[in-house]
Scaffold this motif. Structure first.
Motif, short mmCIF file in Angstrom:
data_model
loop_
_atom_site.label_atom_id
_atom_site.label_comp_id
_atom_site.label_asym_id
_atom_site.label_seq_id
_atom_site.Cartn_x
_atom_site.Cartn_y
_atom_site.Cartn_z
N MET A 1 0.83 -1.18 0.00
CA MET A 1 0.00 0.00 0.00
C MET A 1 0.88 1.26 0.00
N PHE A 2 1.96 1.21 0.81
CA PHE A 2 2.85 2.37 0.88
C PHE A 2 3.57 2.57 -0.45
N GLY A 3 3.91 1.47 -1.13
CA GLY A 3 4.54 1.56 -2.45
C GLY A 3 3.62 2.24 -3.44
N HIS A 4 2.35 1.91 -3.41
CA HIS A 4 1.37 2.57 -4.29
C HIS A 4 1.26 4.05 -3.95
N PHE A 5 1.24 4.38 -2.68
CA PHE A 5 1.20 5.78 -2.25
C PHE A 5 2.40 6.56 -2.76
N MET A 6 3.59 5.94 -2.65
CA MET A 6 4.80 6.60 -3.12
C MET A 6 4.75 6.84 -4.63
N VAL A 34 22.00 5.75 -1.17
CA VAL A 34 22.06 4.58 -0.28
C VAL A 34 21.31 4.88 1.03
N ALA A 35 21.47 6.09 1.55
CA ALA A 35 20.76 6.46 2.78
C ALA A 35 19.25 6.48 2.55
N ILE A 36 18.83 6.94 1.37
CA ILE A 36 17.40 6.94 1.05
C ILE A 36 16.86 5.51 1.03
N TYR A 37 17.61 4.59 0.42
CA TYR A 37 17.19 3.19 0.41
C TYR A 37 17.17 2.60 1.82
N PHE A 38 18.16 2.96 2.61
CA PHE A 38 18.22 2.42 3.98
C PHE A 38 17.02 2.90 4.80
N VAL A 39 16.74 4.20 4.75
CA VAL A 39 15.61 4.75 5.50
C VAL A 39 14.29 4.26 4.91
N GLY A 40 14.22 4.16 3.58
CA GLY A 40 13.01 3.64 2.96
C GLY A 40 12.72 2.21 3.38
N GLY A 41 13.77 1.44 3.63
CA GLY A 41 13.60 0.07 4.09
C GLY A 41 12.98 -0.04 5.47
N PHE A 42 13.03 1.04 6.24
CA PHE A 42 12.37 1.04 7.55
C PHE A 42 10.86 0.96 7.40
N LEU A 49 10.17 -1.22 -2.46
CA LEU A 49 11.07 -0.06 -2.51
C LEU A 49 11.91 -0.09 -3.78
N ILE A 50 12.44 -1.23 -4.13
CA ILE A 50 13.26 -1.35 -5.33
C ILE A 50 12.42 -1.12 -6.58
N VAL A 51 11.24 -1.71 -6.64
CA VAL A 51 10.39 -1.57 -7.82
C VAL A 51 9.98 -0.11 -8.02
N VAL A 52 9.71 0.60 -6.95
CA VAL A 52 9.27 1.99 -7.06
C VAL A 52 10.43 2.92 -7.41
N THR A 53 11.61 2.68 -6.88
CA THR A 53 12.69 3.66 -7.00
C THR A 53 13.74 3.38 -8.05
N ILE A 54 13.92 2.14 -8.46
CA ILE A 54 14.95 1.84 -9.46
C ILE A 54 14.72 2.60 -10.77
N ILE A 75 22.16 -1.76 -3.80
CA ILE A 75 20.74 -1.75 -3.52
C ILE A 75 20.31 -3.04 -2.83
N VAL A 76 20.87 -4.16 -3.24
CA VAL A 76 20.55 -5.42 -2.57
C VAL A 76 21.01 -5.38 -1.11
N LEU A 77 22.20 -4.86 -0.86
CA LEU A 77 22.68 -4.75 0.52
C LEU A 77 21.79 -3.86 1.37
N THR A 78 21.41 -2.70 0.84
CA THR A 78 20.55 -1.81 1.63
C THR A 78 19.15 -2.40 1.77
N GLY A 79 18.70 -3.14 0.76
CA GLY A 79 17.41 -3.82 0.89
C GLY A 79 17.44 -4.87 1.98
N GLU A 80 18.55 -5.59 2.06
CA GLU A 80 18.70 -6.59 3.12
C GLU A 80 18.73 -5.93 4.50
#
Length: 141
Positions: A1-6, A34-42, A49-54, A75-80
């Motif tokens: 749902m949040f991905g759709h909102f973004m 990288v920081a955006i991906y890290f915080v987005g992963g929260f 997150l990857i599908v929306v931002t890549i 991106i895989v590392l920050t996603g993990e």
């Protein structure tokens, strides 16, 4: 749902435009991504997150001259990192489902060494990107 909102609110596009226009070095911009991906992963599952931002960040990364394979590894590392950090921490809740007798606090404390290792390796790859591209560079087409 949040991905759709973004996707609907265009926040990732505005964020990428803001990052690209910053008057700083490309490596600092990559650090911000990288920081955006890290915080987005929260707040989002890593796949969403990857599908929306890549589609937004990948052209920016290419314009900055970074290797696409290296960017994918980053991106895989920050996603993990995102799937083991609160509040979403999907993998932590999977462990809780497998071991219901162990309190969530104990599980979150148990993942901290792994989170630290992922963070250190991400910083290492920021300064030594050839580590991520060494094996792919040996492949000939």
């Amino acid at each position: 749902m949040f991905g759709h909102f973004m996707a609907v609110t265009m926040i990732p596009f505005l964020l990428a435009e803001w990052v690209e226009n910053l008057p700083i070095s490309p490596m600092a911009i990559m650090g911000i991504i990288v920081a955006i991906y890290f915080v987005g992963g929260f707040f989002m599952d890593s796949m969403a997150l990857i599908v929306v931002t890549i589609p937004i960040f990948f052209p920016l990364v290419e314009r900055l001259g970074f290797d696409p394979i290296w960017f994918g590894v980053m991106i895989v590392l920050t996603g993990e990192m995102g799937v083991i950090t609160p509040p979403v921490g999907v993998n932590v809740f999977v462990i809780k489902g497998i071991m219901p007798d162990i309190p969530l606090q104990v599980i979150f404390k148990g993942i901290m060494p792994f989170l630290l290792a992922l963070m250190l390796f991400t910083f290492f790859l920021m300064f030594f990107p050839q580590v991520a591209t060494f094996l792919p560079s040996l492949v000939s087409y």
